[in-house]
Design an enzyme around this catalytic site. Structure first.
Site, PDB file in Angstrom:
ATOM      1  N   ASP A   1       0.878  -1.274   0.076  1.00 16.90           N
ATOM      2  CA  ASP A   1       0.088   0.094  -0.051  1.00 16.90           C
ATOM      3  C   ASP A   1       0.770   1.332  -0.088  1.00 16.90           C
ATOM      4  OD1 ASP A   1       0.901  -0.237   2.381  1.00 16.90           O
ATOM      5  OD2 ASP A   1      -0.883   0.364   3.516  1.00 16.90           O
ATOM      6  N   GLU A   2       2.082   1.186  -0.239  1.00 14.48           N
ATOM      7  CA  GLU A   2       2.935   2.383  -0.413  1.00 14.48           C
ATOM      8  C   GLU A   2       3.967   2.328  -1.868  1.00 14.48           C
ATOM      9  OE1 GLU A   2       3.851   3.902   3.922  1.00 14.48           O
ATOM     10  OE2 GLU A   2       4.735   2.054   3.817  1.00 14.48           O
TER      11      GLU A   2
END
Length: 262
Positions: free
Chosen positions: A95-96
């Site tokens: 998620d990054e």
């Protein structure tokens, strides 16, 4: 923001305003909190605590089971949008990602404008919110993404990083692990500013090359490049884990468990 929980709530809008946590099967002792939404955070729910601990903090906490394929699918969708603004996209986790938009600014505006554009697109097209850090290096960009949540952009520049970053706990700096933090604390280093002002060679004596690297990060001197999306990166580590049906006790049981995992 709250990636696993946010993806799950796309299919459960009835839970959007309620405290929600993503976890395994609470009845089979697989109840570790994997993610929580913003309302759950207000009760002090933290990732990796057990379900019963979380339930004590918030009796009305709603649990949903994880769907990892769905998270992978949305991660790919998000990164495809990033790639419409730069080919310099380096995933850091599911998620990054880091984006180098240096060469994209004549097309799409400043770093902050690009961040706002992407944030609005993902919100309208995928129903997810992002927090974005905009900075001149990767370490501060990562810290900016954590600085203000949810759905926010934080700009960390050569002019303001001392005011924004230095007052933060030293554990907020990327790559400061528990062992390093314990060592630094013994020498009075509690904030990132303390670390930045600490003697560089003394840090080398305490932590080796890692100490010099952390000193550079605290002073805004990270120069590591963002990898191209076309570049194949070797995995940095391989892991395997599970929650056992019961607590293991004694050397023999624990060694058996480790042997099975490894």
């Amino acid at each position: 923001n709250s990636f696993y929980a946010s993806v799950e709530l796309l299919d459960r809008p009835d839970l959007a305003d309620k405290p929600v946590a993503v976890c395994g099967d609470p009845d089979g002792r697989h109840g570790i909190i994997l993610a929580k939404n913003e309302p759950a955070k207000k009760y002090g729910i933290i990732t990796a605590e057990t379900v019963w601990q979380a339930k004590k903090k918030c009796p009305k906490l709603q649990f949903v089971r994880p769907h990892h394929e769905k998270y992978k699918e949305y991660s790919q969708k998000i990164n495809k949008i990033y790639l419409q603004y730069t080919d310099m996209v380096e995933p850091f986790s599911i998620d990054e990602s880091w984006l180098d938009v240096t060469a994209s600014r004549k097309l799409f505006g400043s770093g902050r404008e690009i961040a706002d554009t992407i944030r609005k697109r993902i919100k309208s097209e995928l129903g997810l919110t992002l927090s974005v850090g905009v900075s001149y290096n990767k370490i501060f960009a990562k810290m900016g993404s954590d600085y203000k949540k949810p759905d926010a952009v934080t700009l960390i520049s050569p002019d303001n990083f001392r005011a924004l970053v230095w007052p933060l706990p030293v554990t907020d700096l990327l790559y400061v692990g528990r062992a390093a933090a314990d060592t630094l604390k013994r020498f009075g280093v509690r904030t990132i500013g303390d670390l930045a002002r600490f003697d560089r060679e003394a840090l080398f004596s305490l932590l080796g090359r890692h100490g010099r690297q952390l000193h550079a990060y605290a002073n805004g001197l990270d120069r590591s490049p963002v990898s191209s999306a076309c570049q194949e990166n070797a995995p940095k580590s391989i892991g395997n884990g599970l929650t056992f049906p019961r607590s293991l006790s004694g050397r023999e049981e624990i060694c058996s468990g480790i042997a099975m995992l490894s």
